[in-house]
Design an enzyme around this catalytic site. Sequence first.
Site, PDB file in Angstrom:
ATOM      1  CB  THR A   1      -0.835   0.182   1.271  1.00 13.35           C
ATOM      2  OG1 THR A   1      -1.455   1.481   1.133  1.00 13.35           O
ATOM      3  CG2 THR A   1      -0.159   0.246   2.558  1.00 13.35           C
ATOM      4  CG  ASP A   2      -0.842   4.821  -1.174  1.00 15.65           C
ATOM      5  OD1 ASP A   2      -1.931   4.257  -0.008  1.00 15.65           O
ATOM      6  OD2 ASP A   2      -1.075   6.002  -1.719  1.00 15.65           O
ATOM      7  CD  GLU A   3      -3.752   3.720   4.315  1.00 19.61           C
ATOM      8  OE1 GLU A   3      -3.448   2.902   5.335  1.00 19.61           O
ATOM      9  OE2 GLU A   3      -4.119   2.577   3.899  1.00 19.61           O
TER      10      GLU A   3
ATOM     11  CE1 TYR B   1      -3.167  -2.423   5.490  1.00 19.86           C
ATOM     12  CE2 TYR B   1      -2.971  -0.449   5.166  1.00 19.86           C
ATOM     13  CZ  TYR B   1      -3.473  -1.393   4.982  1.00 19.86           C
ATOM     14  OH  TYR B   1      -3.263  -1.702   3.372  1.00 19.86           O
TER      15      TYR B   1
ATOM     16  CE  LYS C   1       0.511  -4.744   3.150  1.00 15.50           C
ATOM     17  NZ  LYS C   1       0.366  -5.891   2.525  1.00 15.50           N
TER      18      LYS C   1
ATOM     19  CG  ASN D   1     -11.483  11.285   2.707  1.00 18.59           C
ATOM     20  OD1 ASN D   1     -11.124  11.005   1.553  1.00 18.59           O
ATOM     21  ND2 ASN D   1     -10.810  11.151   3.721  1.00 18.59           N
TER      22      ASN D   1
END
Length: 349
Positions: free
Chosen positions: A130-132, A157, A161, A256
């Site tokens: 993920t880019d997170e 999270y 990752k 968002n």
Amino acid sequence: MKVLVTGGAGFIGSAVVRLAVSRGYEVVNVDALTYAACLDNVASVSDSPLYAFEQVDIRDRAGLDTVFAKHRPDAVMHLAAESHVDRSIDGPGDFIETNITGTFNMLEAARKYWVETGKPESFRFHHISTDEVFGSLPNDPAIKFTEDTPYDPRSPYSASKASSDHLVRAWHETYVLPVVLTNCSNNYGPFHFPEKLIPVIILNALAGKPLPIYGDGSNIRDWLYVEDHADALLLVVEKGEIGRSYNIGGENERTNLELVKTLCAILDQKRPKSSGSYADQITFVTDRPGHDARYAIDPSRIREELGWRPSVTVEEGLAQTVVWYLDNEDWWRALQQRHGVGERLGVKA
């Protein structure tokens, strides 16, 4: 090519499974069938002679060894992961066990199999991330995540990752395991589990419930249609350079609030209310702890080296997604009964 896909009953994994089978790959779907998995996601290919399913948890090393010995894959696409940030805030332990220990087990099972089969040059271990892991960006369109961006995870999270990414690179450097890595932006599309933002908005809108937006809705994400992502992942496992990572983004940045208003406008057109707009249901709620301000991917490497581009704009993809949810009520109603779905999570910090 025979591909072993972990997490193939999940959202992104099932898109990979469906696309791979449609392209003539043999696919072995390895999934523990935890709360976010659903075999209905792969029902369209389940009767294909190219498809096999094994209910095995990636935390079960012996079970993984058995799967490798039985199916003898040419490549691994490792997608199985706990992925919901809010759940990671409430219960980080599952994320450590699955995303870190599970990836370790996958690497060791793959390495054992690779060595025992003579270290074939064609074997690939494709780790999907993920880019997170890169942290949060300022609101400057000129600044985006590249493959060289330093890691700076902010949630349990994303930290889990990031750890898994480091393990994959270490197994390549130490054991010469042939790996490729990808880091993607936020996915959306059909079969998206109904605890994530886009399905929450669609389903709450239809139910006449508030449409919750964290904080002031200014957080920015780069949105990637899941079927575009699946296409990119198959391209990387086939043609990606060993030891290299590729960032996959939709080039569709939206706040968002902008995203939710777009969904409301689509719903107003596709299934209008008796009066007013679905946007009237927008409600601002307490922000997520440690909520990253902005994610944005620079996909230059995969575009220039492998020729991949997303096929849809976010507006086109969202319209297709809304229609899919309107047409597949039986699928999402069953999943709404699962633990935690429909509840506000991630507020215990």
